[in-house]
Structures are given as C-alpha cells and as structure tokens.
Design an enzyme around this catalytic site. Sequence first.
Site, PDB file in Angstrom:
ATOM      1  N   LYS A  49       0.816  -1.218   0.000  1.00 52.72           N
ATOM      2  CA  LYS A  49       0.000   0.000   0.000  1.00 52.72           C
ATOM      3  C   LYS A  49       0.856   1.278   0.000  1.00 52.72           C
ATOM      4  O   LYS A  49       0.465   2.297  -0.537  1.00 52.72           O
ATOM      5  CB  LYS A  49      -0.934   0.018   1.213  1.00 52.72           C
ATOM      6  N   SER A 108       1.519  -9.760  -0.655  1.00 47.65           N
ATOM      7  CA  SER A 108       1.212  -8.325  -0.613  1.00 47.65           C
ATOM      8  C   SER A 108       1.515  -7.680   0.735  1.00 47.65           C
ATOM      9  O   SER A 108       1.735  -6.474   0.814  1.00 47.65           O
ATOM     10  CB  SER A 108      -0.252  -8.109  -0.988  1.00 47.65           C
ATOM     11  N   GLU A 131      -9.755   5.881   3.178  1.00 51.06           N
ATOM     12  CA  GLU A 131     -10.545   4.786   3.730  1.00 51.06           C
ATOM     13  C   GLU A 131      -9.584   3.642   3.990  1.00 51.06           C
ATOM     14  O   GLU A 131      -8.519   3.581   3.383  1.00 51.06           O
ATOM     15  CB  GLU A 131     -11.628   4.348   2.732  1.00 51.06           C
TER      16      GLU A 131
HETATM   17  C1  LIG Z   1      -1.736  -6.868   2.753  1.00 53.71           C
HETATM   18  C2  LIG Z   1      -2.890  -6.576   1.844  1.00 53.71           C
HETATM   19  N1  LIG Z   1      -2.992  -7.253   0.696  1.00 53.71           N
HETATM   20  C3  LIG Z   1      -4.013  -7.039  -0.166  1.00 53.71           C
HETATM   21  C4  LIG Z   1      -5.004  -6.131   0.129  1.00 53.71           C
HETATM   22  C5  LIG Z   1      -6.135  -5.984  -0.849  1.00 53.71           C
HETATM   23  O1  LIG Z   1      -6.071  -4.790  -1.560  1.00 53.71           O
HETATM   24  P1  LIG Z   1      -5.688  -4.740  -3.083  1.00 53.71           P
HETATM   25  O2  LIG Z   1      -6.585  -5.700  -3.792  1.00 53.71           O
HETATM   26  O3  LIG Z   1      -5.944  -3.330  -3.462  1.00 53.71           O
HETATM   27  O4  LIG Z   1      -4.257  -5.121  -3.229  1.00 53.71           O
HETATM   28  C6  LIG Z   1      -4.943  -5.403   1.311  1.00 53.71           C
HETATM   29  C7  LIG Z   1      -5.992  -4.428   1.634  1.00 53.71           C
HETATM   30  O5  LIG Z   1      -6.085  -3.885   2.677  1.00 53.71           O
HETATM   31  C8  LIG Z   1      -3.858  -5.630   2.190  1.00 53.71           C
HETATM   32  O6  LIG Z   1      -3.748  -4.974   3.346  1.00 53.71           O
END
Ligand SMILES: Cc1ncc(COP(=O)(O)O)c(C=O)c1O
Length: 368
Positions: free
Chosen positions: A63, A351, A85
């Site tokens: 993020k 992620s 948000e």
């Molecule tokens: C660690 C992590 N991965 C994935 C996501 C999902 O978001 P996005 O689909 O935008 O990557 C989030 C959302 O809060 C997150 O904190």
Amino acid sequence: MEDLKNNYLKVLQSDDFKKEFEQLLRDYVGRPSPLYLANRLSEKYGCKIYLKREDLNHTGAHKINNTVGQILLAKRMGKKRIIAETGAGQHGVATATVCALMDLECIVYMGKTDVERQHINVEKMKMLGATVVPVTSGNMTLKDATNEAIRDWCCHPADTFYIIGSTVGPHPYPDMVARLQSIISEEIKKQLLEKEGRNYPDYLIACVGGGSNAAGTIYHFIDDERIKIVLAEAGGKGVDTGLTAATIQLGKTGIIHGARTYVIQSEDGQIEEPYSISAGLDYPGIGPIHANLAAQRRATVIAINDDEAIEAAYELTRIEGIIPALESAHALGALKKMSFKPEDVVVLTVSGRGDKDIETYLDNAPAQ
Ligand SMILES: Cc1ncc(COP(=O)(O)O)c(C=O)c1O
C-alpha cells in the site's frame, strides 16, 4: 474529480515527480522488494515459485507505494488535508505514515468491525498522528468506510485530497493507483531476467480485494499472452453460502463508488453486504480493470475460502518461515487449486505481512 483528472498524468509523468517518487521508494520504502525463490514451497507444488516480497516494505505491505505517489501529487496540487478509507488498516497506516512525513493533516475512515479486528493498525495510525473515524453504517467494513470518505470529500473539495487505497473508485483512481503500483511488475521483469535469464514468468498469482497489488503485479505483463494471470478473490465461508466477497463469481455489472464494474447486488440492484475473514478483501466490488480482464478471460479468478487461506498461511509460515497477511494468504491458497509442470516459473505476490492478523490466525488455527 475534474481537477484530479486534469492533473494526475501531467504530474506523474513529470521529471520532478518521478525523481522524488523513485528516491522515496528506494530510500524510504526500501525498494526494490526481493524476488525470493521459495525452495521448499516449490518442491511441494512441483514447480519454481518466486515470492515477490511486498511484505518487506516499510509499513508492511504494498500500500505504501501508492500513498507515496498520491501524497506527492496532493502536495503539487496544493492540498492541505488528506483523507483515506481503510479495511485491513494497511492503507490507513501507509497514508498516516506519508502524512507524518509530509506534515499534513490525516483523517482515516474505517468500519467499526475492522477497527476491532485490526486494532494494532488503528493504534499505529493514532501514534502517527492520524484521526481514525470508526464508521457504523452497513456491516461496518471497507465499503462503508469508502462511502464516508467520499461524503467527506464532497463536502471539502477545495482543500482535501482523497488518497484511495486500491484500483477502485471513479476515474482516474483505478488507472492512477495501477500506475503507482506498476513498480512491482517493473521489478519482477528485471529480477527474473537476472535469476532465470528471461524477463517473464509462466504464471503470476495475486490476491484481489479492490485490486491494487494484483494490478501492480501484472501491469507490465498484461499484453503478453505467454503469461497466465491468476487472481484469488475471497470466497468467505463459501461462494454459495451468502457469506462471501467473491465478486467475480457472483457479481453483475453495476456501479459502486463511481466505477462501473462487477458488483455483488440483489435483483433490485442493491449492493449486498460482503463477508470475508480478511478485512482487506471484504469488498462487494472489484477494480474495473480486473472485471474486464476476467470478462475477456485474460485472467483466471479463483475463490479461496477463509479456511483455505488460513491453511495456506500456516503452510507458508511452517515451510518458509514467512507469516503472510491474511489477504496474501488467499493468493497462496490458489496454489492448491492449480497444477504445474516442473519447468513452470511462478511469481506470487506476498502483498503484506501477517503481524496485524496474528490474533485471527491463533483463533482459527487449523487442526494439526
Ligand atoms: C496486505 C494486503 N494485501 C491485499 C489487500 C487488498 O487490496 P488490493 O486488492 O488493493 O491489493 C490489502 C488491503 O487492505 C492488504 O492490506
């Protein structure tokens, strides 16, 4: 919206922005994030699995790539007040972090359910100087937090910049957030060339809430048909249980938060309350880019249920020593539902890190 639409590309493509963005990604975020060959995981699934370690970024997830970019844009547009948000709290923490860095006021809207299940991130945001506003409408999760943030923005258009955390919302957000996250696939290309002697994998796997880590992972590979794109969405308790956030499987075309995309909705077009154990995937829409990729069959979308994600998180922890975020655990859960050839090169984006999810993991530990 017009103001943002007229400015974002000019700024993002300027030398002055690029220089500052690249420098912060390198020296502050800690990029490039490693592309790690997970040997024991590879052995288990019979192929070569590389993990793109976004969990190692400052603040613990992908993020921050986006919030660094958007705060630099906000400054250049003369905005003084930042709103955001958040679901899992990772985007809220990333926004509060860049606001501290740039000395700007920060207000984060977060559903009350998420305030409770991700309370470590709430404390971090407060320590960083942000005001966290718990939202009590709907089922008090990401959709409801986004509603409130949009309401705030409508009331303060002159001084406020809304940093959206995913590839959702009205244009230009999906495009802008995808561009800011595209650093992930830019690095994957270079890193694979170094490690494999070719700059593309056979498979790219990522989880999708709104879609930003997936968009970043696939950005520079979308037009290359040699690469199979696999997206993992949240099945919740099961796609046909009514407790799910599997938007691609269940959604129909509709409008949510200013984007035309797939939306989980009733016969009358009312948006349904989604459910997932993972706060970051608990959204009844999906980025319009991803809806389009699924509709064109460019991407395969697999729903991973809560228990499958938890099991996958424990598996990675035990065999690679990496505790993934619950969201990323959905991408890992997809491995079990696929079959590979030994020579396949797979890149899976982790992620975020699982620190924020430890209580959920312990409460839901799979039977040994
Ligand atoms: C660690 C992590 N991965 C994935 C996501 C999902 O978001 P996005 O689909 O935008 O990557 C989030 C959302 O809060 C997150 O904190």
